[in-house]
Design a protein around this motif. Structure first.
Motif, short mmCIF file in Angstrom:
data_model
loop_
_atom_site.label_atom_id
_atom_site.label_comp_id
_atom_site.label_asym_id
_atom_site.label_seq_id
_atom_site.Cartn_x
_atom_site.Cartn_y
_atom_site.Cartn_z
N ALA A 52 34.55 48.36 37.29
CA ALA A 52 34.08 47.11 36.68
C ALA A 52 32.79 47.33 35.90
O ALA A 52 32.62 46.81 34.78
CB ALA A 52 33.87 46.05 37.75
N ALA A 53 31.86 48.08 36.45
CA ALA A 53 30.59 48.31 35.77
C ALA A 53 30.79 49.10 34.47
O ALA A 53 30.17 48.80 33.45
CB ALA A 53 29.63 49.05 36.70
N ASP B 29 32.31 41.28 34.33
CA ASP B 29 31.38 40.44 35.10
C ASP B 29 32.11 39.32 35.82
O ASP B 29 31.88 38.14 35.57
CB ASP B 29 30.29 39.87 34.18
CG ASP B 29 30.86 39.07 33.03
OD1 ASP B 29 32.07 39.21 32.75
OD2 ASP B 29 30.11 38.27 32.43
N ILE B 30 33.02 39.69 36.71
CA ILE B 30 33.77 38.72 37.48
C ILE B 30 33.14 38.61 38.87
O ILE B 30 33.02 39.61 39.58
CB ILE B 30 35.25 39.13 37.63
CG1 ILE B 30 35.94 39.10 36.26
CG2 ILE B 30 35.98 38.22 38.60
CD1 ILE B 30 37.36 39.61 36.30
N ALA B 31 32.73 37.41 39.21
CA ALA B 31 32.17 37.15 40.55
C ALA B 31 33.24 36.44 41.37
O ALA B 31 33.62 35.30 41.05
CB ALA B 31 30.91 36.31 40.45
N ARG C 228 41.94 48.03 33.55
CA ARG C 228 43.04 47.06 33.48
C ARG C 228 42.50 45.66 33.17
O ARG C 228 43.02 44.94 32.33
CB ARG C 228 43.78 47.00 34.80
CG ARG C 228 44.75 48.12 35.17
CD ARG C 228 45.55 48.65 34.06
NE ARG C 228 46.96 48.78 34.39
CZ ARG C 228 47.77 49.63 33.78
NH1 ARG C 228 47.33 50.43 32.85
NH2 ARG C 228 49.05 49.68 34.08
N LEU C 229 41.45 45.28 33.89
CA LEU C 229 40.85 43.97 33.66
C LEU C 229 40.27 43.86 32.26
O LEU C 229 40.32 42.79 31.63
CB LEU C 229 39.78 43.69 34.71
CG LEU C 229 40.29 43.47 36.13
CD1 LEU C 229 39.14 43.46 37.12
CD2 LEU C 229 41.08 42.16 36.24
N ASN C 230 39.75 44.96 31.75
CA ASN C 230 39.23 44.96 30.38
C ASN C 230 40.34 44.68 29.38
O ASN C 230 40.15 43.95 28.39
CB ASN C 230 38.58 46.30 30.07
CG ASN C 230 38.01 46.35 28.67
OD1 ASN C 230 37.16 45.55 28.30
ND2 ASN C 230 38.48 47.30 27.88
#
Length: 375
Positions: free
Chosen positions: A5-6, A11-13, A180-182
């Motif tokens: 993630a970093a 920036d998913i909380a 993947r999230l990107n």
């Protein structure tokens, strides 16, 4: 912290309270959907080269054995699909072939392409010429790669699979959940209707499943672009040595997805990989792409059900069955979108002018699209 993630500035909380609520969800907390949908497609495996070596995947071939469909083969598959009444050309391939796949790169260069995405654009043009709407699932993509082909795709997709670091992704070229999230975020930023999902049974925990669904929801809440989320059990095959999730596990995972996601996002269970009759009361409302022409090349041991079988499933559940396009109807009827560098600006509609023209054309293809939308 989600692995990777970093690196990709994700920036998913995820609220721990939301995770706990999902962990308490059972099939009794949801109910059957009022209708079921499916899409009639052809499966076009553009290449079996992939930089990853996931231990559950039979799709990829090692360097020296990977295939690359010719333009003529792409056209033949699309023609047969159009003749069978399909509306979608599902383009799949492993994530960008790395330097090990010298033969694939040499063949692409011989055809005048410097990347697999350049060739994907040509393949999408062929599909449109034959009367099909492209839906491409080329794995992780950069913004530049996705923008290069987005205007020719009615929708695109990539399975998130899981936000966890699992051994099934292990090795020197392991998948990164952050990457993947990107890709999912990039689709939202470019205004691409998108399909994603979780893979159940590859070593993730129930908490991982909850966090994966909440990560998808968070990105959708920002961009409103996720059209469906697939809940797919890992399937037994020649490479997978683990277990396949049982029905109780799948029922709970589907119910969790239905509670986690807004009503506008469909929950899909693939009918050739899961006992759909036993999970319909858990909130499933879509049966995905089903082909009357081609195999499921990602899961070749699992044949597509015939349309009659889908009708039986819906009849048994007491709900209507509707055919849909590869792009969901809520993304179709908006004003024309500005096009930027082969992609799409997010200021107006979801579909490019090229695709809107295809849907509006006074041809047999256009009439079929409209009949599906109206049906």
């Amino acid at each position: 912290m989600i692995p990777g993630a970093a690196e990709y500035d994700i920036d998913i909380a995820i609220d721990p309270a939301d995770v706990e609520r999902l962990l308490d969800v059972t099939p009794d907390d949801v109910g059957p959907a009022p209708a079921l949908t499916f899409c009639r497609n052809v499966f076009v495996p553009l290449t079996t080269a992939c930089r990853y070596t996931c231990t559950y995947c039979t799709y990829y071939d090692v360097p020296g054995q990977a295939s690359l469909l010719t333009p003529e083969e792409v056209r033949d598959v699309c023609q047969r699909g159009a003749d069978a009444g399909c509306t979608e050309a599902l383009f799949t391939f492993g994530d960008d072939p790395d330097d090990r796949y010298t033969e694939v790169h040499e063949q692409l260069a011989e055809w005048g392409h410097d990347s697999i995405h350049e060739y994907l654009r040509e393949a999408c043009e062929i599909a449109l010429e034959e009367g099909l709407l492209p839906h491409s699932n080329p794995g992780d993509q950069t913004r530049e790669q996705m923008a290069h082909v987005a205007d020719l795709n009615a929708s695109m997709g990539v399975m998130l699979e899981t936000t966890a670091a699992v051994q099934a992704h292990g090795g020197p070229r392991a998948k990164s959940p952050g990457q993947r999230l990107n890709t999912i975020r990039t689709a939202g930023e470019l205004g691409v209707p998108f399909t994603t999902g979780i893979l159940v049974g590859i070593g993730e925990t129930w908490r991982d499943r909850a966090e994966s669904l909440l990560a998808i929801r968070a990105l959708h809440e920002r961009h409103d672009h996720v059209q469906e989320v697939i809940v797919q059990p890992v399937a037994n095959n020649e490479r997978w040595r683990g277990d396949t999730p049982d029905v109780a596990t799948l029922r709970r995972a589907v119910a969790m997805a239905r509670v986690a996601l807004p009503e506008s996002v469909s929950v899909q269970v693939p009918p050739n990989l899961a006992p759909v009759r036993e999970v319909l009361d858990c909130g499933v409302d879509d049966l995905g792409g089903v082909s009357p022409v081609t195999d499921d090349h990602i899961n070749p041991d699992y044949a597509w059900p015939a349309l009659r079988e889908l009708e039986d499933v819906a009849e048994e559940a007491g709900v209507p069955l509707h055919e849909r396009l590869p792009v969901y109807e809520r993304f179709v009827g908006q004003g024309e979108r500005d096009e930027v560098g082969g992609g799409r600006d997010t200021s107006s509609a979801w579909l490019s002018s090229r695709l809107r023209d295809e849907l509006a054309a006074e041809t047999s293809t256009g009439e079929r699209y409209r009949s599906v939308l109206g049906g």
